[in-house]
Design an enzyme around this catalytic site. Structure first.
Site, mmCIF file in Angstrom:
data_model
loop_
_atom_site.group_PDB
_atom_site.id
_atom_site.type_symbol
_atom_site.label_atom_id
_atom_site.label_comp_id
_atom_site.label_asym_id
_atom_site.label_seq_id
_atom_site.Cartn_x
_atom_site.Cartn_y
_atom_site.Cartn_z
ATOM 1 N N SER A 302 0.810 -1.207 0.000
ATOM 2 C CA SER A 302 0.000 0.000 0.000
ATOM 3 C C SER A 302 0.852 1.269 0.000
ATOM 4 O O SER A 302 1.543 1.559 -0.969
ATOM 5 C CB SER A 302 -0.957 -0.057 1.203
ATOM 6 O OG SER A 302 -1.890 0.976 1.180
ATOM 7 N N ASP A 313 10.035 5.259 -10.149
ATOM 8 C CA ASP A 313 9.585 5.827 -11.419
ATOM 9 C C ASP A 313 10.243 7.164 -11.738
ATOM 10 O O ASP A 313 10.436 7.515 -12.903
ATOM 11 C CB ASP A 313 8.062 6.015 -11.400
ATOM 12 C CG ASP A 313 7.322 4.706 -11.611
ATOM 13 O OD1 ASP A 313 7.989 3.647 -11.654
ATOM 14 O OD2 ASP A 313 6.082 4.730 -11.721
ATOM 15 N N LYS A 327 -0.596 -4.136 -3.433
ATOM 16 C CA LYS A 327 -1.914 -3.583 -3.107
ATOM 17 C C LYS A 327 -2.019 -2.201 -3.741
ATOM 18 O O LYS A 327 -1.394 -1.246 -3.296
ATOM 19 C CB LYS A 327 -2.126 -3.480 -1.597
ATOM 20 C CG LYS A 327 -3.467 -2.852 -1.212
ATOM 21 C CD LYS A 327 -3.602 -2.699 0.292
ATOM 22 C CE LYS A 327 -4.938 -2.069 0.685
ATOM 23 N NZ LYS A 327 -5.095 -0.671 0.224
#
Length: 536
Positions: A302, A313, A327
């Site tokens: 999460s 990223d 998740k």
């Protein structure tokens, strides 16, 4: 059978259920007629009421209406996804404690999976962690009574209790054929986020272990960073292993501490546009940009994945470890009139490159949780794991957790080691050796680097095993000797200094932390690849 009259309890619980639906609609600010133009909700509710009344009148034993309705609500939400859940009032209070305060108990995150009480993650610093419980452990007995079929309410009743009281549990661990018993002393469980923050012994690497994302996580992280920078930190390891997540806003605020302004950190997209949000970095800090390594494992979920995904990223930090839990769903908590709540999935979240890292859950909860800890499944580009590009053009995969840039392997231990932990033998020997070697308290660094055990260690452990009724395994002892020494030295450090030095001892000797340090040159190269420099 004759038509049955609805009793007062049924009227009450049905009203509460409808109020719950209303709360969802009010939250989303959408009228029911627009949500369900083709559906006759009243017909479906009449069908449910008919079954309910037959059960109440003709079932072989009397049944409580509240329990039936609660089960129906749980079943309804269970048909959606693994993370849409019903929270009774008591559970909601306990959840508030988890995010804001404290409680007294053994300290575990858990799930009742296929009627088996399963450890999701031990709470850092709690008695369960000290006793050696690990993610995936199944608690099959509590005080010698079977825990099969246990409910969440029963878990709280049996495992929580006054500080200093004891509870005996039997644990079944993956890849071990026999369970082992652990007696855990309950304690006050503080719900902080940063449980370890210190400089490693190289004098330039800062280390922060973030246990969860609660209301003060970003604030605690900022304080820890400031303290480490004052001690000369030049590079940082952010350890998110076993971090089950928490508040989305705290994840974005924490990521914001590392990313200069103007970069999207995460975004959410839902069925309703009110749940579409984009979170950007804000230039909230003028902190110098330095090499960053983020550690994750199968228990990182999460909010942990939001932070790790943003660092990966945006090419801001090198992610190492094992593939995270996966998740990628966002829940809103909606209060009901009776004090309970539902936590309803309203959106999916995406990393800056556009990755959805939610794992499939079509095969049911058992496979869903089991697959998260399965190392045998190699992730590679396919219809599920689609490739995406980072800010600097590196390829990353979506569809099943955050795949690390570099893999590290956790230390493998034997069942005998788990038994030693469960019998508190390390704790007892550490306390004894600390008394025998009080002179070591003068210098922690010398204690860490120079103190060693003599041949008496094996004899002392053998004697402790005999006292505890545990068979001593020479083969396992030799295999686990390095981590056995580390555990006892860590317990000595706790006694000679404090819990902070306990964690310092553990992390200084943690092979994965050492591997993370070795990846710092790669993290430095990543900064150059991403063209990160102070002020950009």
């Amino acid at each position: 059978m004759n038509p049955l009259r609805i009793d007062g309890t049924l009227k009450k619980v049905l009203w509460l259920a409808l109020v719950g639906v209303g709360a969802v609609l009010l939250y989303m600010q959408i009228k029911p007629t627009r949500l369900y133009p083709q559906e006759n909700i009243r017909t479906d509710l009449d069908r449910f009421m008919e079954v309910f009344m037959y059960v109440k009148r003709y079932y072989v034993e009397p049944v409580e209406s509240d329990k039936l309705i609660t089960g129906a609500i749980e079943g309804l939400l269970g048909k959606l996804d693994p993370h849409s859940v019903y929270l009774p009032q008591k559970s909601l209070e306990q959840e508030s404690e988890r995010m804001e305060g404290h409680f007294e108990g053994i300290g575990i995150e858990f799930v009742v999976l296929n009627k088996v009480l399963t450890v999701v993650s031990p709470i850092v610093g709690g008695p369960a962690e000290a006793a050696g419980l690990a993610p995936g452990d199944q608690i099959i007995r509590i005080e010698d009574k079977s825990a099969y079929g246990i409910t969440e309410d029963e878990v709280f009743k049996k495992l929580r209790g006054p500080k200093g009281s004891k509870v005996k549990i039997s644990v079944l661990r993956a890849n071990q054929s026999e369970p082992f018993d652990v007696v855990i002393t309950r304690d006050r469980i503080p719900i902080y986020s940063v449980y370890a923050s210190f400089m490693l012994d190289d004098g330039k690497t800062g280390y922060i272990w973030l246990a969860r994302f609660a209301k003060t996580s970003a604030e605690e992280m900022q304080a820890a960073l400031k303290e480490l920078e004052a001690q000369g930190m030049k590079q940082l390891i952010l350890d998110l292993r076993y971090n089950p997540g928490g508040l989305l806003e705290q994840a974005t605020e924490l990521a914001d501490l590392f990313i200069p302004g103007g970069h999207r950190l995460v975004y959410t997209r839902g069925r309703n546009k009110a749940n579409d949000e984009d979170f950007f970095s804000t230039n909230s800090t003028d902190r110098a940009i330095m090499p960053l390594v983020v550690m994750i494992d199968h228990g990182s979920a999460s909010a942990s994945e939001i932070v790790a995904g943003a660092m990966q990223d945006l090419d801001r930090g090198l992610v190492v470890g094992q593939t995270s839990f996966g998740k990628g769903l966002v829940q809103n908590q909606i209060r009901l009139k009776d004090g309970a709540a539902i936590r309803l999935t309203v959106a999916r979240y995406y990393t800056p490159s556009g990755r959805l890292i939610q794992r499939p859950y079509d095969n049911g909860l058992v496979d869903y949780y089991a697959d998260a800890y399965d190392d045998s499944k190699e992730q590679k580009p396919d219809s599920l794991h689609k490739p995406y590009k980072t800010r600097a053009g590196r390829t990353v995969l979506g569809g099943g957790g955050i795949v690390p840039d570099s893999t590290t392997q956790p230390e493998r231990i034997t069942r005998f080691f788990n038994q030693l932990v469960g019998k508190r033998i390390f704790f007892e020997l550490g306390a004894r050796y600390a008394i025998q070697h009080k002179e070591q308290a003068a210098d922690f660094n010398r204690f860490y680097s120079q103190f060693n055990f003599g041949e008496e260690l094996a004899d002392d452990i053998r004697a402790s095993c005999k006292k505890q009724g545990l068979e001593f395994s020479e083969e396992a002892y030799k295999k686990d000797l390095a981590i056995i020494k580390t555990m006892i030295k860590a317990e000595m450090a706790r006694n000679l200094w404090d819990s902070r030095h306990y964690y310092m001892m553990m992390k200084y000797a943690d092979p994965e932390v050492r591997q993370a340090v070795s990846f710092m040159p790669a993290a430095q190269k990543l900064l150059k690849l991403g063209k990160w420099k102070a002020g950009n």
